[in-house]
Design a protein around this motif. Structure first.
Motif, short mmCIF file in Angstrom:
data_model
loop_
_atom_site.label_atom_id
_atom_site.label_comp_id
_atom_site.label_asym_id
_atom_site.label_seq_id
_atom_site.Cartn_x
_atom_site.Cartn_y
_atom_site.Cartn_z
N LEU A 10 39.05 -46.82 -22.12
CA LEU A 10 39.90 -45.78 -22.69
C LEU A 10 41.33 -46.26 -22.93
O LEU A 10 41.98 -45.86 -23.90
CB LEU A 10 39.93 -44.56 -21.76
CG LEU A 10 38.59 -43.82 -21.57
CD1 LEU A 10 38.71 -42.82 -20.44
CD2 LEU A 10 38.17 -43.13 -22.85
N TYR A 11 41.81 -47.11 -22.05
CA TYR A 11 43.19 -47.60 -22.13
C TYR A 11 43.26 -48.99 -22.77
O TYR A 11 44.17 -49.75 -22.51
CB TYR A 11 43.82 -47.63 -20.72
CG TYR A 11 44.04 -46.26 -20.14
CD1 TYR A 11 45.27 -45.64 -20.20
CD2 TYR A 11 42.99 -45.57 -19.55
CE1 TYR A 11 45.47 -44.37 -19.67
CE2 TYR A 11 43.17 -44.29 -19.02
CZ TYR A 11 44.42 -43.70 -19.09
OH TYR A 11 44.60 -42.44 -18.58
N ASN A 13 43.64 -49.88 -25.99
CA ASN A 13 44.60 -50.08 -27.08
C ASN A 13 46.03 -50.06 -26.53
O ASN A 13 46.69 -49.03 -26.53
CB ASN A 13 44.42 -49.01 -28.15
CG ASN A 13 43.09 -49.12 -28.86
OD1 ASN A 13 42.56 -50.22 -29.01
ND2 ASN A 13 42.54 -48.01 -29.29
N ASN A 76 50.22 -44.03 -22.53
CA ASN A 76 49.08 -44.38 -23.37
C ASN A 76 48.34 -43.12 -23.82
O ASN A 76 47.73 -42.42 -23.01
CB ASN A 76 48.12 -45.31 -22.60
CG ASN A 76 47.06 -45.90 -23.51
OD1 ASN A 76 46.08 -45.24 -23.84
ND2 ASN A 76 47.26 -47.15 -23.91
N GLU A 77 48.40 -42.84 -25.10
CA GLU A 77 47.75 -41.65 -25.65
C GLU A 77 46.34 -42.02 -26.10
O GLU A 77 46.15 -42.74 -27.07
CB GLU A 77 48.55 -41.09 -26.82
CG GLU A 77 49.94 -40.59 -26.40
CD GLU A 77 50.74 -40.03 -27.55
OE1 GLU A 77 50.28 -40.16 -28.72
OE2 GLU A 77 51.82 -39.47 -27.31
N ASN A 78 45.35 -41.54 -25.36
CA ASN A 78 43.95 -41.79 -25.69
C ASN A 78 43.16 -40.51 -25.53
O ASN A 78 43.71 -39.46 -25.17
CB ASN A 78 43.39 -42.92 -24.82
CG ASN A 78 43.51 -42.62 -23.33
OD1 ASN A 78 42.94 -41.65 -22.84
ND2 ASN A 78 44.28 -43.44 -22.61
N SER A 79 41.86 -40.57 -25.79
CA SER A 79 41.05 -39.36 -25.79
C SER A 79 41.05 -38.66 -24.44
O SER A 79 41.00 -37.43 -24.36
CB SER A 79 39.61 -39.70 -26.19
OG SER A 79 39.07 -40.71 -25.33
#
Length: 434
Positions: A10-11, A13, A76-79
């Motif tokens: 998830l992290y 990127n 960190n902007e993720n789902s």
């Protein structure tokens, strides 16, 4: 290190220029034994320099490595992180992948830098783990972010298992959010060719509504509307108009400070940027925050047409304005757009002059609430001066002397207003300190 970061899902990127990505590549080269010591040391120092710059910007201290990893987690902007912001985690398969990544970060928190330092004869990582920052004034760094990072960093470093680590991160996402919008209160817009970007505004004034003497009716209107907005109830766009220096902008800043912890954020935009309004709203409409788009000192001359963008966004465009966005504006003009006598004159060559009037008035009519901040009376001016003086113990004038000096000051400094009162008190405080 690179073996750990390769496991991230998830992290993953982090960006090619990320310190963590660059260090992972450095450690991969070190483990392969195919490297030149001088080049590797140079590359390490480049990343250490970036880490020190970040620490200076945010006032990090003690264990900069832990602070940095925490900063990565909360920006960190993720789902997963965006789903958790302001609501917390829900049961779902995604939690399994999140815990996988948090296990990686736990290992990175306790990474052993000793082998590479001993081999290369350097001690920079050991220094970063026990860093003593030089004390700085709050306005020199982003204290709002710094305090949050340092508290969470200590919690994550002490986490005994991945479940504890998971709970600490998710609690942070629920309480503050994630990424730029989670960490900062307010933003401005910067332009680059035909695109725009959000830039955090650091170190806002810590003003609260109680700092504004008088204007109780006006403040109540603003509070009632803003509370309805942050609580998810119906609310209106607001126009604060009236004389200069009466506290319109101060009230907006105070509202942000008062409701920030309830998910309120603010985006400051200038009229030459109105062409981006629709794109800005599209960018923020699905976030779990309440956004006020703030326009200070709003007014238009006859030849300026930017107000047409604003009219369409407020009310009238095909796309409905999302429920998490309001527009607050301040202006010295009641009607925003400059009018001339020809607009009202029967001698005007335009046949339908009433249409011209309606066109110019239609913008202000699209603000559901208009609040008038008029110039204070002489007595109200003295009340403001006395209340402001109480915050400065070095000012020892009696109330009578204070009012006499305040009267002299306003006669030669722009007349009666809250701003004039503050400038007078600043002068007195500065002279007393001297």
């Amino acid at each position: 290190m690179y073996r750990e970061t390769a496991k991230l899902i998830l992290y993953r990127n982090l960006g090619e220029d990320s310190i963590l990505v660059k260090l992972s590549d450095i450690f991969k080269r070190f483990d392969s034994c195919h490297y030149r010591s001088e080049e590797l040391i140079t590359d390490i120092y480049c990343e250490v320099k970036k880490l020190l710059d970040l620490a200076t910007t945010y006032g990090f201290d003690k264990n900069l490595w832990h602070n940095y990893l925490t900063f990565v987690l909360i920006t960190n902007e993720n789902s997963f992180s965006m789903t958790c912001e302001k609501v917390g985690a829900n049961e779902g398969t995604v939690n399994h992948f999140a815990k996988n990544d948090f296990r990686v970060f736990m290992n990175l928190f306790h990474y052993n830098f000793r082998p590479i330092e001993e081999t290369l004869g350097i001690d920079c990582f050991s220094t970063l783990l026990n860093y003593k920052a030089i004390g700085k004034k709050e306005r020199m760094y982003n204290k709002n972010v710094s305090d949050k990072v340092k508290v969470l960093s200590d919690q994550l470093a002490a986490a005994e298992d991945v479940d504890t680590f998971f709970d600490a991160v998710v609690t942070f996402y629920r309480d503050y959010g994630v990424g730029m919008f989670g960490l900062n209160k307010a933003f401005r817009i910067t332009e680059d060719k035909d695109s725009f970007d959000f830039v955090p505004i650091n170190n806002l004034d810590k003003v609260v509504l109680d700092d504004l003497t008088g204007y109780e009716i006006q403040k109540k209107k603003l509070i009632d509307n803003t509370e309805a907005f942050v609580q998810g109830r119906a609310a209106n766009n607001c126009l604060l108009f009236g004389d200069a220096g009466t506290g319109k902008s101060t009230s907006i800043k105070a509202i942000l400070n008062q409701y920030y912890d309830q998910g309120l954020r603010m985006i400051e935009i200038y009229k030459h940027q109105f062409q981006y309004l629709s794109a800005i709203i599209s960018h923020i409409k699905n976030r779990n925050y309440r956004f006020i788009i703030y326009m200070d000192d709003l007014s238009f001359e006859e030849f300026e047409i930017e107000y047409k963008y604003l009219k369409a966004v407020i009310e009238g465009g095909m796309e409905t304005k999302p429920d998490n966005v309001l527009i607050y504006a301040t202006s010295n003009r009641r009607h925003l757009i400059r009018e001339t006598w020809s607009d009202r004159s029967d001698m005007d060559e335009e046949l339908h002059r009433s249409d011209t009037m309606q066109e110019k008035l239609s913008l202000v009519y699209r603000f559901g609430i208009t609040i008038n901040f008029s110039k204070p009376s002489q007595k109200e001016y003295y009340d403001i001066v006395r209340n402001l003086a109480k915050k400065y113990p070095q000012i020892t004038l009696s109330d009578k002397e204070l009012c006499e000096e305040a009267n002299k000051w306003e006669l030669s400094h722009g007349g009666i207003s809250g701003r004039t009162a503050q400038q007078f008190i600043n002068y007195l405080a500065g002279q007393a300190e001297k």
